[in-house]
Design an enzyme around this catalytic site. Structure first.
Site, PDB file in Angstrom:
ATOM      1  N   HIS A 135       0.808  -1.174   0.092  1.00 50.14           N
ATOM      2  CA  HIS A 135      -0.143   0.226  -0.049  1.00 50.14           C
ATOM      3  C   HIS A 135       0.954   1.275  -0.246  1.00 50.14           C
ATOM      4  O   HIS A 135       1.880   1.386   0.832  1.00 50.14           O
ATOM      5  CB  HIS A 135      -0.876   0.100   1.221  1.00 50.14           C
ATOM      6  CG  HIS A 135      -1.792   1.118   1.434  1.00 50.14           C
ATOM      7  ND1 HIS A 135      -3.075   1.019   0.552  1.00 50.14           N
ATOM      8  CD2 HIS A 135      -1.888   2.128   1.980  1.00 50.14           C
ATOM      9  CE1 HIS A 135      -3.709   2.230   0.762  1.00 50.14           C
ATOM     10  NE2 HIS A 135      -3.240   2.761   1.999  1.00 50.14           N
ATOM     11  N   GLY A 177     -11.882  -9.263   7.412  1.00 52.14           N
ATOM     12  CA  GLY A 177     -12.735  -8.211   8.285  1.00 52.14           C
ATOM     13  C   GLY A 177     -12.019  -6.839   8.538  1.00 52.14           C
ATOM     14  O   GLY A 177     -12.723  -5.800   8.884  1.00 52.14           O
TER      15      GLY A 177
HETATM   16  C1  GRF Z   1       1.623   0.613  -6.213  1.00 54.10           C
HETATM   17  O1  GRF Z   1       1.653   1.967  -5.602  1.00 54.10           O
HETATM   18  C2  GRF Z   1       0.813  -0.170  -4.713  1.00 54.10           C
HETATM   19  O2  GRF Z   1       1.080   0.289  -3.484  1.00 54.10           O
HETATM   20  C3  GRF Z   1      -0.636  -0.025  -5.210  1.00 54.10           C
HETATM   21  O3  GRF Z   1      -0.912   0.005  -6.436  1.00 54.10           O
HETATM   22  C4  GRF Z   1       0.355   0.358  -7.089  1.00 54.10           C
HETATM   23  C5  GRF Z   1       0.829  -0.760  -8.114  1.00 54.10           C
HETATM   24  O4  GRF Z   1       1.689  -0.316  -8.843  1.00 54.10           O
HETATM   25  N1  GRF Z   1      -1.292  -0.823  -4.314  1.00 54.10           N
HETATM   26  P1  GRF Z   1       2.584  -1.464  -9.774  1.00 54.10           P
HETATM   27  O5  GRF Z   1       1.188  -1.933 -10.739  1.00 54.10           O
HETATM   28  O6  GRF Z   1       3.095  -2.464  -9.129  1.00 54.10           O
HETATM   29  O7  GRF Z   1       3.583  -0.430 -10.860  1.00 54.10           O
END
Ligand code: GRF
Length: 223
Positions: free
Chosen positions: A113, A148
């Site tokens: 994230h 959850g």
């Molecule tokens: C990343 O910034 C990740 O944190 C978020 O989506 C983005 C995916 O980037 N969940 P990529 O497709 O791996 O370039």
């Protein structure tokens, strides 16, 4: 065929984290191999990366299941099981997984994230939200997903990214991405080496096999 923990990667977008994980998995001694990539979108750039790397990839779109998220997730679960996947990595997967899917891989689903959780969790616009809030430091988090709760699972790796005065979402997102490319392979390595010890929601990182020194604290990985 290389050895290692069999990893399934869920993607929806560009796939830069998949690329970073592929590069790590190709390096000698990395304890994982990518067994299967699943995308919910046909146009995901990640599919081209998988093809270039010779990794099996499938598209499992919601439309095939009458837009029933649970049915789609169960199909994904079954496909991952069939591929012998032991660890699932959500690398830019843009849907919230159903509790039934999460429960099928207990303590074995990682998610990346683009914020320092618990700040700016629970949405797809964490980078914009951090800028709007005026934080001076943001970053990325790799956590375990649990039924959850969204973006509230135990944290395995975090890496900090300073926010610059002239940042816009694209510039900050790119610098956060660069840290994700380190954090995701690191978290996968720790998981595959069996070094993740849960104490409630707190994750302790065990020292590598044969090490005599205490493991570094998470704070040491902040840059
Ligand atoms: C990343 O910034 C990740 O944190 C978020 O989506 C983005 C995916 O980037 N969940 P990529 O497709 O791996 O370039």
């Amino acid at each position: 065929m290389s050895a290692g923990v069999r990893v399934g990667v869920l993607v929806s977008g560009r796939g830069s984290n998949l690329e970073a994980l592929c590069a790590a998995a190709a390096s000698p001694g990395f304890p994982a191999r990518i067994a299967l990539v699943i995308s919910n979108r046909r146009d995901a750039g990640a599919l081209e990366i998988a093809a270039r790397r010779g990794i099996p990839a499938e598209v499992i779109p919601l439309g095939h299941f009458g837009h029933d998220e649970r049915a789609r997730d169960l199909a994904m679960r079954d496909r991952l099981r069939l591929a012998g996947v032991q660890l699932v990595v959500c690398a830019g997967y843009n849907r919230i997984l159903s509790d039934e899917f999460l429960a099928a891989f207990p303590d074995a689903i990682l998610n990346v994230h683009p914020s320092l959780l618990p700040a700016f969790g629970g949405g797809m616009h964490a980078v914009e939200a951090a800028l709007d809030h005026g934080v001076k430091i943001s970053g990325c988090t790799v956590q375990l997903l649990e039924p959850g709760i969204t973006d509230g699972g135990p944290i395995i790796v975090q890496r900090a990214v300073p926010v610059h005065e002239d940042d816009d979402p694209e510039r900050l997102r790119e610098r956060i991405h660069e840290q994700e490319w380190v954090a995701v392979p690191e978290a996968v390595r720790l998981w595959c080496e069996g070094r993740i010890r849960r104490e409630g929601r707190v994750v302790r990182i065990a020292a590598p096999p044969g090490a005599t020194d205490a493991p570094p604290s998470q704070a040491d990985s902040l840059t």
